[in-house]
Scaffold this motif. Structure first.
Motif, PDB file in Angstrom:
ATOM      1  N   SER A 196      91.733  36.137   1.870  1.00 31.58           N
ATOM      2  CA  SER A 196      91.946  36.401   2.882  1.00 31.58           C
ATOM      3  C   SER A 196      92.049  37.830   3.352  1.00 31.58           C
ATOM      4  CB  SER A 196      93.796  35.203   3.152  1.00 31.58           C
ATOM      5  OG  SER A 196      94.027  35.793   4.498  1.00 31.58           O
ATOM      6  N   SER A 250      98.671  35.608   5.625  1.00 31.00           N
ATOM      7  CA  SER A 250      98.186  34.223   5.247  1.00 31.00           C
ATOM      8  C   SER A 250      98.472  33.793   4.817  1.00 31.00           C
ATOM      9  CB  SER A 250      96.612  35.162   4.252  1.00 31.00           C
ATOM     10  OG  SER A 250      96.688  34.000   3.419  1.00 31.00           O
ATOM     11  N   VAL A 251      97.751  32.196   5.379  1.00 23.88           N
ATOM     12  CA  VAL A 251      98.033  30.515   4.745  1.00 23.88           C
ATOM     13  C   VAL A 251      98.033  30.246   3.660  1.00 23.88           C
ATOM     14  CG1 VAL A 251      98.307  28.215   5.570  1.00 23.88           C
ATOM     15  CG2 VAL A 251      98.684  30.001   7.357  1.00 23.88           C
ATOM     16  N   SER A 252      96.604  30.942   3.418  1.00 20.41           N
ATOM     17  CA  SER A 252      96.247  30.514   1.718  1.00 20.41           C
ATOM     18  C   SER A 252      96.528  31.225   0.813  1.00 20.41           C
ATOM     19  CB  SER A 252      94.106  30.400   2.266  1.00 20.41           C
ATOM     20  OG  SER A 252      94.538  31.549   2.045  1.00 20.41           O
ATOM     21  N   PRO A 288      90.166  31.445   3.491  1.00 18.64           N
ATOM     22  CA  PRO A 288      90.344  30.564   4.535  1.00 18.64           C
ATOM     23  C   PRO A 288      88.705  30.524   5.151  1.00 18.64           C
ATOM     24  CG  PRO A 288      91.106  33.049   3.895  1.00 18.64           C
ATOM     25  CD  PRO A 288      90.467  32.045   2.529  1.00 18.64           C
ATOM     26  N   THR A 289      89.467  29.999   6.438  1.00 21.37           N
ATOM     27  CA  THR A 289      87.714  29.050   6.859  1.00 21.37           C
ATOM     28  C   THR A 289      87.789  30.218   8.237  1.00 21.37           C
ATOM     29  OG1 THR A 289      88.000  27.396   6.541  1.00 21.37           O
ATOM     30  CG2 THR A 289      86.263  27.802   8.573  1.00 21.37           C
ATOM     31  N   TYR A 290      86.593  31.322   7.939  1.00 19.65           N
ATOM     32  CA  TYR A 290      86.375  32.014   9.311  1.00 19.65           C
ATOM     33  C   TYR A 290      84.566  32.053   8.971  1.00 19.65           C
ATOM     34  CZ  TYR A 290      90.415  35.295   6.788  1.00 19.65           C
ATOM     35  OH  TYR A 290      91.097  35.298   6.751  1.00 19.65           O
ATOM     36  N   ASN A 291      84.623  32.117  10.738  1.00 19.46           N
ATOM     37  CA  ASN A 291      83.244  31.414  11.265  1.00 19.46           C
ATOM     38  C   ASN A 291      82.799  30.420  10.485  1.00 19.46           C
ATOM     39  OD1 ASN A 291      84.162  33.751  13.150  1.00 19.46           O
ATOM     40  ND2 ASN A 291      83.741  35.020  12.161  1.00 19.46           N
ATOM     41  N   PHE A 292      83.437  29.432  10.225  1.00 19.62           N
ATOM     42  CA  PHE A 292      83.461  28.072   9.870  1.00 19.62           C
ATOM     43  C   PHE A 292      82.867  28.203   8.115  1.00 19.62           C
ATOM     44  CE2 PHE A 292      81.954  27.928  14.403  1.00 19.62           C
ATOM     45  CZ  PHE A 292      82.135  27.090  14.995  1.00 19.62           C
ATOM     46  N   GLY A 302      90.896  25.095  13.104  1.00 12.36           N
ATOM     47  CA  GLY A 302      90.562  23.789  13.220  1.00 12.36           C
ATOM     48  C   GLY A 302      90.653  22.820  11.808  1.00 12.36           C
ATOM     49  N   TYR A 337      88.474  20.488  10.063  1.00 12.79           N
ATOM     50  CA  TYR A 337      86.778  20.400   9.499  1.00 12.79           C
ATOM     51  C   TYR A 337      86.447  19.010   8.869  1.00 12.79           C
ATOM     52  CZ  TYR A 337      86.417  24.444  12.026  1.00 12.79           C
ATOM     53  OH  TYR A 337      86.354  25.276  12.795  1.00 12.79           O
TER      54      TYR A 337
HETATM   55  C1  LIG Z   1      87.774  36.509  11.338  1.00 11.27           C
HETATM   56  C2  LIG Z   1      88.675  34.926  11.660  1.00 11.27           C
HETATM   57  C3  LIG Z   1      87.862  33.895  11.734  1.00 11.27           C
HETATM   58  C4  LIG Z   1      87.940  32.067  11.915  1.00 11.27           C
HETATM   59  N1  LIG Z   1      87.687  31.144  12.179  1.00 11.27           N
HETATM   60  C5  LIG Z   1      87.694  30.625  11.891  1.00 11.27           C
HETATM   61  C6  LIG Z   1      86.556  29.167  12.273  1.00 11.27           C
HETATM   62  O1  LIG Z   1      85.596  29.477  12.329  1.00 11.27           O
HETATM   63  N2  LIG Z   1      87.586  27.982  12.325  1.00 11.27           N
HETATM   64  C7  LIG Z   1      88.236  27.736  12.446  1.00 11.27           C
HETATM   65  O2  LIG Z   1      89.119  26.749  12.377  1.00 11.27           O
HETATM   66  N3  LIG Z   1      89.715  28.178  11.926  1.00 11.27           N
HETATM   67  C8  LIG Z   1      88.835  29.894  12.046  1.00 11.27           C
HETATM   68  N4  LIG Z   1      89.714  31.174  12.179  1.00 11.27           N
HETATM   69  C9  LIG Z   1      91.738  30.682  11.769  1.00 11.27           C
HETATM   70  C10 LIG Z   1      91.419  30.770  10.098  1.00 11.27           C
HETATM   71  O3  LIG Z   1      91.031  30.078   9.761  1.00 11.27           O
HETATM   72  C11 LIG Z   1      93.443  30.268   9.610  1.00 11.27           C
HETATM   73  O4  LIG Z   1      93.605  32.038  10.785  1.00 11.27           O
HETATM   74  C12 LIG Z   1      93.264  30.263   8.686  1.00 11.27           C
HETATM   75  O5  LIG Z   1      94.796  30.541   8.546  1.00 11.27           O
HETATM   76  C13 LIG Z   1      92.891  31.289   8.080  1.00 11.27           C
HETATM   77  O6  LIG Z   1      93.218  31.386   6.553  1.00 11.27           O
HETATM   78  P1  LIG Z   1      94.446  33.181   5.964  1.00 11.27           P
HETATM   79  O7  LIG Z   1      95.479  32.392   6.806  1.00 11.27           O
HETATM   80  O8  LIG Z   1      94.394  32.334   4.597  1.00 11.27           O
HETATM   81  O9  LIG Z   1      93.302  33.955   6.061  1.00 11.27           O
HETATM   82  C14 LIG Z   1      89.607  32.577  12.050  1.00 11.27           C
HETATM   83  C15 LIG Z   1      90.135  33.222  11.342  1.00 11.27           C
HETATM   84  C16 LIG Z   1      89.955  34.420  11.959  1.00 11.27           C
HETATM   85  C17 LIG Z   1      91.044  35.556  11.783  1.00 11.27           C
END
Ligand SMILES: Cc1cc2nc3c(=O)[nH]c(=O)nc-3n(C[C@H](O)[C@H](O)[C@H](O)COP(=O)(O)O)c2cc1C
Length: 204
Positions: free
Chosen positions: A10, A16-18, A92-96, A140, A142
């Motif tokens: 992350s 960060s949740v993950s 984490p999911t970032y931009n799918f 979201g 998925y």
């Molecule tokens: C740059 C960025 C892009 C993201 N893109 C998506 C996405 O495409 N789909 C989604 O469901 N969530 C998206 N999110 C939300 C993250 O999935 C969510 O914040 C999640 O907690 C990320 O994991 P982390 O907290 O361990 O970083 C995005 C967040 C960030 C910061």
């Protein structure tokens, strides 16, 4: 389960949740299973380049200092994976998709002749099988809607390097309802981790 490798990817640090769920899983395994935890952050790795690829496949010519450093980094990451019997992979999911930092990490450990080889019948993974717990956090939903790109990719790349035993814990929908359900989604993911890791008492 003795040696656990926790991989964090992350960009959100302590928010960060993950990562917080991966920390939770690692605590369960160290407290209840006596596991030794090694932590790897994927941030800071360079993208794969043509020069890096050439250094990885250089078997005869002497490498320059830069090439040597890249191969050493890759070897260190691969040795960590080899030493682990269990991997906690925070995704984490970032931009799918997965974070680009994690993609770079995977590019550094998927190495021809080291972690996989090509055969007449296709590629074969060279790592001993290990158990991987993938902790995927997304704003979201998925997986439940059949639109997940992250899970199938992680399964594919793990299988490619020889790791077939891959389990998923998903914290999905963290951004829905303006985040109102976030705590209950995280609690459900923790309960799922306890179940999967067969840990009854929880002090973590
Ligand atoms: C740059 C960025 C892009 C993201 N893109 C998506 C996405 O495409 N789909 C989604 O469901 N969530 C998206 N999110 C939300 C993250 O999935 C969510 O914040 C999640 O907690 C990320 O994991 P982390 O907290 O361990 O970083 C995005 C967040 C960030 C910061």
């Amino acid at each position: 389960m003795k040696n656990v490798l926790q991989i964090n990817s992350s960009i959100l640090g302590e928010h960060s949740v993950s990562k917080s769920l991966s920390d939770y899983a690692a605590d369960l395994l160290s407290q209840h299973r006596g596991a030794k935890i090694t932590i790897r952050e994927t941030g800071g790795l360079p993208h794969l380049t043509g020069e890096t690829l050439a250094a990885f496949s250089n078997t005869s010519e002497a490498l320059d200092a830069e090439g040597k450093a890249l191969v050493e980094t890759s070897n260190e990451l691969i040795d960590e994976v080899k030493a682990a019997d269990t991997i906690i992979l925070g995704v984490p999911t970032y931009n799918f998709f997965i974070p680009s930092q994690l993609k770079s990490y995977l590019d550094f450990i998927a190495r021809a002749g080291v972690t996989f080889k090509y055969t007449e019948t296709g590629p074969v993974g060279l790592l001993d099988d290990k158990t991987v717990y993938v902790i995927n956090a997304s704003g979201g939903v998925y997986h439940a809607t059949g639109e997940d790109l992250v899970g199938p990719y992680i399964e594919k790349i793990m299988g490619f390097i020889g790791i077939q035993d891959v389990h998923f814990v998903r914290a999905e929908g963290l951004a829905l309802d303006q985040g109102a359900n976030k705590e209950s989604i995280i609690t459900q993911a923790k309960n799922r981790l306890k179940e999967m890791l067969a840990v009854d008492e929880v002090t973590a």
